[in-house]
Design an enzyme around this catalytic site. Structure first.
Site, PDB file in Angstrom:
ATOM      1  N   SER A 115      65.662   8.825 -73.535  1.00 55.80           N
ATOM      2  CA  SER A 115      67.080   9.005 -73.799  1.00 55.80           C
ATOM      3  C   SER A 115      67.848   7.972 -72.994  1.00 55.80           C
ATOM      4  O   SER A 115      67.315   7.361 -72.056  1.00 55.80           O
ATOM      5  CB  SER A 115      67.514  10.413 -73.382  1.00 55.80           C
ATOM      6  OG  SER A 115      68.914  10.518 -73.329  1.00 55.80           O
TER       7      SER A 115
ATOM      8  N   TYR B  25      67.745  17.529 -67.264  1.00 57.77           N
ATOM      9  CA  TYR B  25      67.534  16.706 -68.459  1.00 57.77           C
ATOM     10  C   TYR B  25      67.420  15.236 -68.067  1.00 57.77           C
ATOM     11  O   TYR B  25      66.489  14.545 -68.475  1.00 57.77           O
ATOM     12  CB  TYR B  25      68.678  16.902 -69.461  1.00 57.77           C
ATOM     13  CG  TYR B  25      68.482  16.101 -70.734  1.00 57.77           C
ATOM     14  CD1 TYR B  25      67.548  16.502 -71.682  1.00 57.77           C
ATOM     15  CD2 TYR B  25      69.217  14.944 -70.974  1.00 57.77           C
ATOM     16  CE1 TYR B  25      67.351  15.772 -72.845  1.00 57.77           C
ATOM     17  CE2 TYR B  25      69.031  14.211 -72.126  1.00 57.77           C
ATOM     18  CZ  TYR B  25      68.092  14.633 -73.064  1.00 57.77           C
ATOM     19  OH  TYR B  25      67.894  13.882 -74.209  1.00 57.77           O
TER      20      TYR B  25
END
Length: 331
Positions: free
Chosen positions: A185, A198
């Site tokens: 990501s 995350y």
């Protein structure tokens, strides 16, 4: 004795011609570079129908789209879903070539069973491609608001589960001299406020992928990293993010609520809702990169996809830390 004087205009014209020639050859070299890069990028492998690819997290989102996409290309897709419903829906949308299996990447027994199943499917060919796509993003909140179990929940799926699946299938991938494609990501490049575990998990994916790529290079195995921006998937659904954030806020001690203040809570809620504007619905921007990583003769090491990634996170990641911090605080 008479000195021959060269006119100033003549010197100026001569220098101008040299500059023009220099710029001409520079443009030629730049054009040649981009032409070569275009040709290099577009070379695709032959005999794709003989290649097996395992994709995790195929219930929805990128994994589901990629499974259908590769099945349409004629590859032998092994789609791992978390739920029976996701598996059945995917089967209805694809050909009989595509095979499915239930896989919970956080359960080592499930991973081992899936690895044995894959070995039976691929036989002596080995596994050409592994796409570690399974991932979750919640709970998201400032680090101080979270507990150890909140961190573990995400790390077990996004990082430790990815590692477990990869290690269990490495012998088959080495045999095929294949590809490992890990979904990271933009949060693996630059952390944002309230990213919780995350961001940590995606930094871990980047580190694991880098070390794995260098270790497996001599075996002919290529490791690629996909770094999407903000896309319209279940993970970025504002409704689910708001519900999760609300639960975390409600369980906070009174002291923490007072310290951060209602203003911070409201502002963070606005940020979550503003995600809707940034969510790109075109999932194929990401899955096309995944497909290229699997099928190209010369795949890239990293694929950064989406305008949020290219215009915000990638440039920010190269800025001095103080400047990047300031700009991120504005967001």
């Amino acid at each position: 004795m008479h000195l021959h004087r060269i006119p100033v205009n003549q010197n100026h014209n001569s220098q101008g011609k040299k500059n023009a020639t220099m710029w001409f050859w520079l443009l030629v070299l730049v054009g040649f570079y981009f032409l070569f890069r275009w040709y290099w990028y577009r070379q695709i492998l032959q005999n794709l129908t003989d290649k097996y690819v395992l994709i995790t997290g195929c219930d929805t989102g990128f994994g589901n789209q990629l499974a259908r996409q590769l099945d349409g290309r004629g590859l032998r897709v092994l789609a791992a879903c978390l739920t029976q419903r996701g598996m059945e829906q995917l089967k209805e949308a694809t050909t009989q070539r595509l095979q499915t299996i239930i896989l919970d990447v956080t359960d080592t027994e499930s991973v081992t069973a899936a690895a044995n199943w894959v070995k039976q499917q691929v036989g002596d060919r080995g596994l050409w491609g592994l796409v570690n796509n399974a991932g979750i993003s919640l709970p998201l909140a400032p680090n101080e608001w979270l507990m150890k179990d909140d961190f573990l929940k995400i790390l077990n799926v996004n990082l430790l589960g990815l590692i477990d699946v990869t290690l269990s299938l490495l012998p088959l991938i080495r045999k095929a001299k294949g590809r490992i494609v890990n979904a990271s990501s933009m949060a693996g490049r630059i952390s944002y406020t309230g990213g919780g575990s995350y961001c940590i998990s995606k930094y871990g994916v980047e580190a694991f992928s880098d070390s794995l790529r260098r270790e497996l290079c001599s075996f002919g195995v290529k490791v690629c990293i996909i770094e999407p921006g903000t896309f319209k998937t279940f993970m970025t659904d504002p409704k689910h993010n708001e519900e999760s954030f609300q639960k975390i806020w409600n369980r906070l001690p009174a002291e923490a609520k007072e310290s951060y203040g209602q203003g911070f809570y409201i502002k963070y809620f606005k940020v979550i809702r503003n995600l809707e504007v940034m969510r790109n619905p075109k999932l194929t921007l990401v899955t096309d990169c995944m497909e290229h990583a699997l099928t190209a003769v010369h795949p890239l090491t990293r694929y950064s996809t989406g305008w949020v990634a290219k215009l915000i996170y990638v440039p920010f990641s190269y800025l001095p830390t103080a400047l990047a911090d300031f700009l991120m605080s504005l967001m």
